[in-house]
Design an enzyme around this catalytic site. Structure first.
Site, PDB file in Angstrom:
ATOM      1  N   LYS A  73       0.856  -1.193   0.000  1.00 11.71           N
ATOM      2  CA  LYS A  73       0.000   0.000   0.000  1.00 11.71           C
ATOM      3  C   LYS A  73       0.890   1.241   0.000  1.00 11.71           C
ATOM      4  CE  LYS A  73      -3.794   1.994   2.824  1.00 11.71           C
ATOM      5  NZ  LYS A  73      -4.606   1.781   4.045  1.00 11.71           N
ATOM      6  N   SER A 148      -9.626   1.732   3.212  1.00 14.43           N
ATOM      7  CA  SER A 148      -8.784   2.545   2.362  1.00 14.43           C
ATOM      8  C   SER A 148      -7.780   1.724   1.549  1.00 14.43           C
ATOM      9  CB  SER A 148      -8.033   3.564   3.216  1.00 14.43           C
ATOM     10  OG  SER A 148      -7.153   2.898   4.113  1.00 14.43           O
ATOM     11  N   SER A 172      -9.756  -0.980   7.239  1.00 14.52           N
ATOM     12  CA  SER A 172      -9.215  -0.788   5.889  1.00 14.52           C
ATOM     13  C   SER A 172      -8.577  -1.997   5.254  1.00 14.52           C
ATOM     14  CB  SER A 172      -8.163   0.309   5.907  1.00 14.52           C
ATOM     15  OG  SER A 172      -8.775   1.517   5.675  1.00 14.52           O
TER      16      SER A 172
HETATM   17  N1  GLN Z   1     -12.873   3.467   6.475  1.00 20.32           N
HETATM   18  C1  GLN Z   1     -12.277   3.849   7.714  1.00 20.32           C
HETATM   19  C2  GLN Z   1     -11.908   5.317   7.679  1.00 20.32           C
HETATM   20  O1  GLN Z   1     -12.232   5.929   6.730  1.00 20.32           O
HETATM   21  C3  GLN Z   1     -11.101   3.002   8.014  1.00 20.32           C
HETATM   22  C4  GLN Z   1      -9.875   3.475   7.394  1.00 20.32           C
HETATM   23  C5  GLN Z   1      -8.690   2.662   7.774  1.00 20.32           C
HETATM   24  O2  GLN Z   1      -8.809   1.619   8.400  1.00 20.32           O
HETATM   25  N2  GLN Z   1      -7.544   3.188   7.410  1.00 20.32           N
HETATM   26  O3  GLN Z   1     -11.327   5.848   8.563  1.00 20.32           O
END
Ligand code: GLN
Length: 471
Positions: A73, A148, A172
């Site tokens: 990532k 994400s 995420s």
């Molecule tokens: N979707 C969650 C957020 O927007 C989780 C993001 C993550 O785990 N980095 O914060």
């Protein structure tokens, strides 16, 4: 092409396939892909590494991950490579050092194929907040891959690499894994070093793993886990050989939250799929009980108060002076900060920095940040109480399957609610995994989430493996 690391290694050893050809095939497929998953591939380095590692496999000196081709990532540092967290503010920023996880992968002969798209600074649930444009779900290009770490999931699902690393602050890794139909694992907080990971919410952030099966996930986990002198929050607990303990013969005790399985936000087919799995587990002789958990509707608000607060503090370092992008209209200190941040950050990141600054501000600190910390404690205590009596907590990973691009873009609250079942593990620091169970009638994958006691990854992997094979 087999996807189990152990099998790949054996087939290379026996001359049935060449590692260079494996890498080349991934690069060719990536070049033609329509998902916008890899934002950069390291072609020459990956091919050069393949030649060296193939020789090591043949002479018996290869590391544990020899044969594995993995993507990172774009918020995980890799020395002398660009890392941007998909943000304009880090445009062309080159890392001066390796993240601990990167260094451990390389030390065991994994090949790093490239860097993967993500939501800017890991903030999002759809991989739509990226300076590189959105990533698409390989099962249906009109749908999101989740976020994400959306591209980390999409790349594994599409077969652009064997496995990938992402980060999981609120889901995420698990949410995109569920949306793309692959395995996604988030460790116990402190199990894997955060050194060299671009910070979002430091008391939540963990590196996670995407793979096609539990065995690969477990091998990668045992390589990258463990104490690190560069991360004071990394645990000194020893790391078991997870991949060699993947059988669980005993009957286990599993809890599920009734109001989760029947939550109003949940798609009826997902609810039914989870209920079917609960029945199948009972038939196998496991004990599966509904338990009371009164905090479900507090999970998302608590998560968003605390993570935005941490983000507002962590992202203060991007000021147009130290890192990356500087505005052309930077004439003095104030205009350097204001214009660089205004032009460099995207909308969602700005929304979170402002929310976080608000919840930490002196007049509101007690009402929001202080209160959310207390709720986090209650959630953690209740979770630990349940896990004193049960081996695992079972839930759907997400309330719905992958949605269409743009469907939630204008409504952040709707977007945030797609994290309802995943943020629980991050708030309480426990390990959790999402495994694909079946497809919805809309053709998209459905994920089942299992979480366990802190540092009980061994049992979690073993049980998840048995679930993938037996139910
Ligand atoms: N979707 C969650 C957020 O927007 C989780 C993001 C993550 O785990 N980095 O914060």
């Amino acid at each position: 092409m087999s996807t189990s690391i152990k099998n790949i290694k054996v087939s290379i050893q026996q001359g049935e396939q060449s590692l260079t050809a494996v890498v080349q095939a991934f690069l060719d497929k990536t070049a033609k892909s329509k998902t916008n998953s890899f934002v950069e591939t390291f072609n020459e380095e990956a091919l050069a590494a393949a030649i060296k590692i193939e020789a090591k496999i043949k002479d018996g000196s290869a590391g544990k991950l020899a044969g594995l081709v993995i993507g990172l990532k774009d918020n995980i540092c890799y020395k002398n490579h660009i890392v941007t967290a998909s943000s304009k503010i880090l445009e062309n920023f080159e890392s001066l050092f390796d993240a601990t996880v990167t260094q451990r992968l390389i030390a065991e002969d994994a090949i790093i194929l490239g860097r993967l798209n993500c939501d800017e600074f890991a903030m999002g649930s759809a991989n739509e907040n990226s300076v590189y444009g959105p990533t698409h779900n390989p099962h249906d290009l009109e749908r999101v891959p989740g976020g994400s770490s959306g591209a980390s999931a999409a790349a594994v699902a599409e077969g652009l690499c064997h496995a990938s690393l992402g980060t999981d602050t609120g889901g995420s890794v698990r949410q995109p894994a569920a949306f793309c139909g692959v395995v996604g694992f988030k460790p116990t907080y402190g199990r894997i070093s955060r050194y060299g990971i671009i910070a979002y919410g430091s008391s939540f952030d963990q590196v996670g793993i995407f793979a096609n099966n539990i065995e690969d996930t477990a091998i990668i986990a045992e390589v990258i886990s463990g104490q690190d002198e560069f991360d004071a929050t990394s645990s000194n607990q020893s790391v078991p050989n997870y991949s060699e303990a993947l059988t669980i013969s005993r009957k286990v005790k599993i809890a599920y939250f009734e109001d989760t399985v029947n939550h109003p936000s949940i798609d009826p087919e997902i609810s039914q799929a989870i209920k079917d799995k609960i029945e199948a587990l009972k038939v196998l002789g496991h004990q599966v009980d509904p338990v009371q958990f009164d905090y479900t509707d507090h999970l998302v608000p608590t998560y968003y108060v605390l993570t935005t607060a941490e983000a507002s503090s962590n992202l203060a370092r991007y000021d147009g002076v130290h890192y990356g992008y500087r505005s052309d209209d930077a004439n003095d200190t104030e205009s350097t900060y204001v214009n660089s941040r205004t032009e460099g950050f995207g909308l969602e990141v700005k929304r979170r920095i402002m929310t976080g600054t608000f919840v930490l501000s002196s007049g509101y600190y007690d009402a929001y940040y202080g209160k959310a910390q207390k709720v986090r404690n209650l959630i953690t205590q209740k979770t630990n109480d349940i896990l004193d009596q049960y081996d695992f907590i079972l839930s759907p990973t997400t309330p719905e399957t992958a949605f269409k691009h743009g469907e939630k873009t204008d409504d952040p609250i709707k977007m945030y609610l797609s994290d309802i079942f995943t943020v629980h593990a991050n708030l309480s620091g426990i390990p959790a995994i999402s495994i694909p169970i079946r497809n919805h009638s809309n053709g998209m994958p459905i994920g089942l989430q299992l979480s366990a006691k802190k540092f009980d990854e061994s049992a979690l992997f073993a049980f998840a493996d048995s679930c993938m094979k037996e139910i």
